[in-house]
Design a protein around this motif. Sequence first.
Motif, PDB file in Angstrom:
ATOM      1  N   ASN A   1      -2.072 -36.834  35.810  1.00 58.07           N
ATOM      2  CA  ASN A   1      -3.383 -37.317  36.241  1.00 58.07           C
ATOM      3  C   ASN A   1      -4.494 -36.894  35.272  1.00 58.07           C
ATOM      4  N   ASP A   2      -4.437 -35.625  34.826  1.00 52.29           N
ATOM      5  CA  ASP A   2      -5.547 -35.074  34.045  1.00 52.29           C
ATOM      6  C   ASP A   2      -5.496 -35.439  32.563  1.00 52.29           C
ATOM      7  N   GLN A   3      -4.292 -35.614  32.016  1.00 55.95           N
ATOM      8  CA  GLN A   3      -4.183 -35.761  30.561  1.00 55.95           C
ATOM      9  C   GLN A   3      -3.448 -37.026  30.111  1.00 55.95           C
ATOM     10  N   LEU A   4      -2.321 -37.324  30.748  1.00 55.27           N
ATOM     11  CA  LEU A   4      -1.450 -38.372  30.205  1.00 55.27           C
ATOM     12  C   LEU A   4      -2.085 -39.753  30.252  1.00 55.27           C
ATOM     13  N   ALA A   5      -2.751 -40.081  31.351  1.00 59.25           N
ATOM     14  CA  ALA A   5      -3.271 -41.438  31.532  1.00 59.25           C
ATOM     15  C   ALA A   5      -4.189 -41.846  30.379  1.00 59.25           C
ATOM     16  N   ASP A   6      -5.139 -40.963  30.019  1.00 60.55           N
ATOM     17  CA  ASP A   6      -6.090 -41.296  28.946  1.00 60.55           C
ATOM     18  C   ASP A   6      -5.394 -41.421  27.596  1.00 60.55           C
ATOM     19  N   LEU A   7      -4.446 -40.506  27.316  1.00 58.17           N
ATOM     20  CA  LEU A   7      -3.722 -40.551  26.042  1.00 58.17           C
ATOM     21  C   LEU A   7      -2.891 -41.827  25.923  1.00 58.17           C
ATOM     22  N   LEU A   8      -2.252 -42.204  27.025  1.00 59.43           N
ATOM     23  CA  LEU A   8      -1.392 -43.385  27.007  1.00 59.43           C
ATOM     24  C   LEU A   8      -2.218 -44.660  26.832  1.00 59.43           C
ATOM     25  N   GLU A   9      -3.345 -44.740  27.510  1.00 58.35           N
ATOM     26  CA  GLU A   9      -4.210 -45.913  27.356  1.00 58.35           C
ATOM     27  C   GLU A   9      -4.719 -46.032  25.922  1.00 58.35           C
TER      28      GLU A   9
ATOM     29  N   LEU B   1      -1.637 -47.299  23.810  1.00 55.27           N
ATOM     30  CA  LEU B   1      -1.211 -48.657  24.124  1.00 55.27           C
ATOM     31  C   LEU B   1      -2.318 -49.687  23.961  1.00 55.27           C
ATOM     32  N   LYS B   2      -3.559 -49.214  23.901  1.00 52.53           N
ATOM     33  CA  LYS B   2      -4.717 -50.111  23.838  1.00 52.53           C
ATOM     34  C   LYS B   2      -4.786 -51.005  25.076  1.00 52.53           C
ATOM     35  N   GLN B   3      -4.318 -50.491  26.201  1.00 50.32           N
ATOM     36  CA  GLN B   3      -4.327 -51.216  27.472  1.00 50.32           C
ATOM     37  C   GLN B   3      -4.586 -50.236  28.598  1.00 50.32           C
ATOM     38  N   PRO B   4      -5.207 -50.702  29.692  1.00 46.61           N
ATOM     39  CA  PRO B   4      -5.356 -49.818  30.853  1.00 46.61           C
ATOM     40  C   PRO B   4      -4.009 -49.563  31.514  1.00 46.61           C
ATOM     41  N   CYS B   5      -3.867 -48.414  32.148  1.00 48.79           N
ATOM     42  CA  CYS B   5      -2.625 -48.052  32.835  1.00 48.79           C
ATOM     43  C   CYS B   5      -2.877 -47.869  34.324  1.00 48.79           C
ATOM     44  N   ASP B   6      -1.996 -48.417  35.126  1.00 50.95           N
ATOM     45  CA  ASP B   6      -2.059 -48.254  36.580  1.00 50.95           C
ATOM     46  C   ASP B   6      -0.934 -47.302  36.966  1.00 50.95           C
ATOM     47  N   ILE B   7      -1.270 -46.022  37.214  1.00 46.27           N
ATOM     48  CA  ILE B   7      -0.253 -45.003  37.481  1.00 46.27           C
ATOM     49  C   ILE B   7      -0.128 -44.786  38.979  1.00 46.27           C
ATOM     50  N   GLN B   8       1.092 -44.926  39.478  1.00 46.83           N
ATOM     51  CA  GLN B   8       1.394 -44.668  40.890  1.00 46.83           C
ATOM     52  C   GLN B   8       2.193 -43.374  40.977  1.00 46.83           C
ATOM     53  N   MET B   9       1.763 -42.479  41.855  1.00 39.47           N
ATOM     54  CA  MET B   9       2.362 -41.154  41.953  1.00 39.47           C
ATOM     55  C   MET B   9       3.177 -41.028  43.236  1.00 39.47           C
ATOM     56  N   PHE B  10       4.426 -40.578  43.109  1.00 35.12           N
ATOM     57  CA  PHE B  10       5.293 -40.320  44.256  1.00 35.12           C
ATOM     58  C   PHE B  10       5.688 -38.852  44.194  1.00 35.12           C
ATOM     59  N   ASP B  11       5.430 -38.118  45.307  1.00 31.64           N
ATOM     60  CA  ASP B  11       5.713 -36.694  45.246  1.00 31.64           C
ATOM     61  C   ASP B  11       7.059 -36.357  45.869  1.00 31.64           C
ATOM     62  N   ASP B  12       7.046 -35.644  47.015  1.00 31.90           N
ATOM     63  CA  ASP B  12       8.306 -35.160  47.569  1.00 31.90           C
ATOM     64  C   ASP B  12       9.080 -36.235  48.325  1.00 31.90           C
ATOM     65  N   LYS B  13       8.490 -37.419  48.512  1.00 32.27           N
ATOM     66  CA  LYS B  13       9.176 -38.486  49.240  1.00 32.27           C
ATOM     67  C   LYS B  13       9.385 -39.654  48.279  1.00 32.27           C
ATOM     68  N   ALA B  14      10.502 -39.613  47.563  1.00 33.60           N
ATOM     69  CA  ALA B  14      10.787 -40.644  46.573  1.00 33.60           C
ATOM     70  C   ALA B  14      11.134 -41.957  47.259  1.00 33.60           C
ATOM     71  N   PRO B  15      10.702 -43.085  46.700  1.00 32.54           N
ATOM     72  CA  PRO B  15      11.001 -44.387  47.310  1.00 32.54           C
ATOM     73  C   PRO B  15      12.443 -44.789  47.063  1.00 32.54           C
TER      74      PRO B  15
END
Length: 500
Positions: free
Chosen positions: A27-35, A38-52
């Motif tokens: 949340n704090d670091q990866l999203a900005d670096l990846l965007e 990639l030169k594109q916005p990223c839509d990050i969905q987070m799943f914690d202790d309950k994996a789908p």
Amino acid sequence: MSSGPADLNSVRIAVVSSDPAFRRMINDQLADLLEEKLKQPCDIQMFDDKAPSSFLMEPACALITFEDEEELKVLSRLASRHPNMLLLALSENGSVSRAVASMQAGAHDFIARPVSADVLSSRMSEMIAHHRPAPHGDILVSSHKSAPKGHAGTNASNGTETFDRAIDAEIMRDFEGFIGTSSAMQGVYDQIMRIAGSKAPVFITGESGTGKEVCAQALHARSSRNSGPFIAINCSAIPADLMESEVFGHMRGAFTGANDDRKGAAELADGGTLFLDEIGEMPLDLQAKLLRLIQTGTLRRVGGNEEISLNIRFVAATNRDPLEEVRAGRFREDLFYRMHVLPIHLPPLRDRTGDIVPLAKSFLQQYAREEGKGFHIFSTEAEYMLTAYRWPGNVRQLQNTIRRLTVMYDGAVVEPDHLPDLLRSDESFEHDLNQAISDLRQMGKAMSESIQPFWQQEKQIIEGALSYFDGNISRAAAALEISPSTIYRKRMSWAQKETA
């Protein structure tokens, strides 16, 4: 998990991790670096202790941390249910055995933790860029336009016709993600080209693993909507109480957890194509709402009053018999006839055996390159084994088989020992083989009543075996305990005798 509205041009990323520190780093670091990379916005969905069990809308890439067998099973399940998704596995145990286990489960790459956001974003951006589909159509058109220059000094008419045929053959060999030149697939390609430009709904049927989503993407790519979005949603993966919101969207406060207005899959597909995979799994009340959307082109979000007008091409798919589902009351008859305007049926791999080896070679080339292995061909015996097996899981099973062997072994040539034992114990093939032998014995008794030249008796026996195995030379040769090359030579010999 993110609940904000997704940008149509964003790269969808899923993160499955029970480690809160890892999730904070994302949340704090990866999203900005990846965007930035990639030169594109990223839509990050987070799943914690309950994996789908699977993702409602398939992401381009998933990051999954695993430290025990249960989390490894989650990784394997998600890999099998989303074969087109890039999967990056991470573990604090950086051993070779841990890496092999993740690759066998279906991961495309493995990284030992801890890992910096910069390293992780660089690896992810490389993977995503490497796996973007090539623009086949543009390449083919460009090549076609340059044809006359390549035929200077030759008969212009004949040269152009020859080049056109070569281009057509290339298109049919590798058609919008499909591979295969069998008559069954040629018919599918022809259907796709004929109906891609229509606005009418398409209904795709076929067994699991035959490429129904690839077919839907080909329809989109060949349509006038190809610059618009292609939104795929798996109806079998969505809990019934969430499906209405996922397909039709919701307004803020419509239910607990609806903190923002959110577009559903239908709105995201406006101006493009909405692919509803396993549509028969949709509850009957939502089938009625979908029918209204198809008929009127409008919808209301959950908790909303506004009628939203949409311009969507609908493509649906199922691995079941839709008419049987209608008779059983699990699929609305009016929705079936509204969707079943342009049907396409994808043949199982056992009905297109001539495509097995080309598919296997394509997968071998892809995965050998990804894994840094030296494989580039199959031995003749390995090709026989691949062709003789019935592949109940179809192309997906073949793909996973080739991927597994490239991870586990290395060399220049794939040998029978590299293939799983499953291919050596095909019960259905043994049944067919025994039945063919029995039929051949009966044929021999019938022929004994009228003596014919040996080559004619031999021809009847071989052609009888070929007929039984639907023209599959490898399986007929196995039943007769001869080499496939013998059948080819015999056919040439018979042709010479018959024309003499």
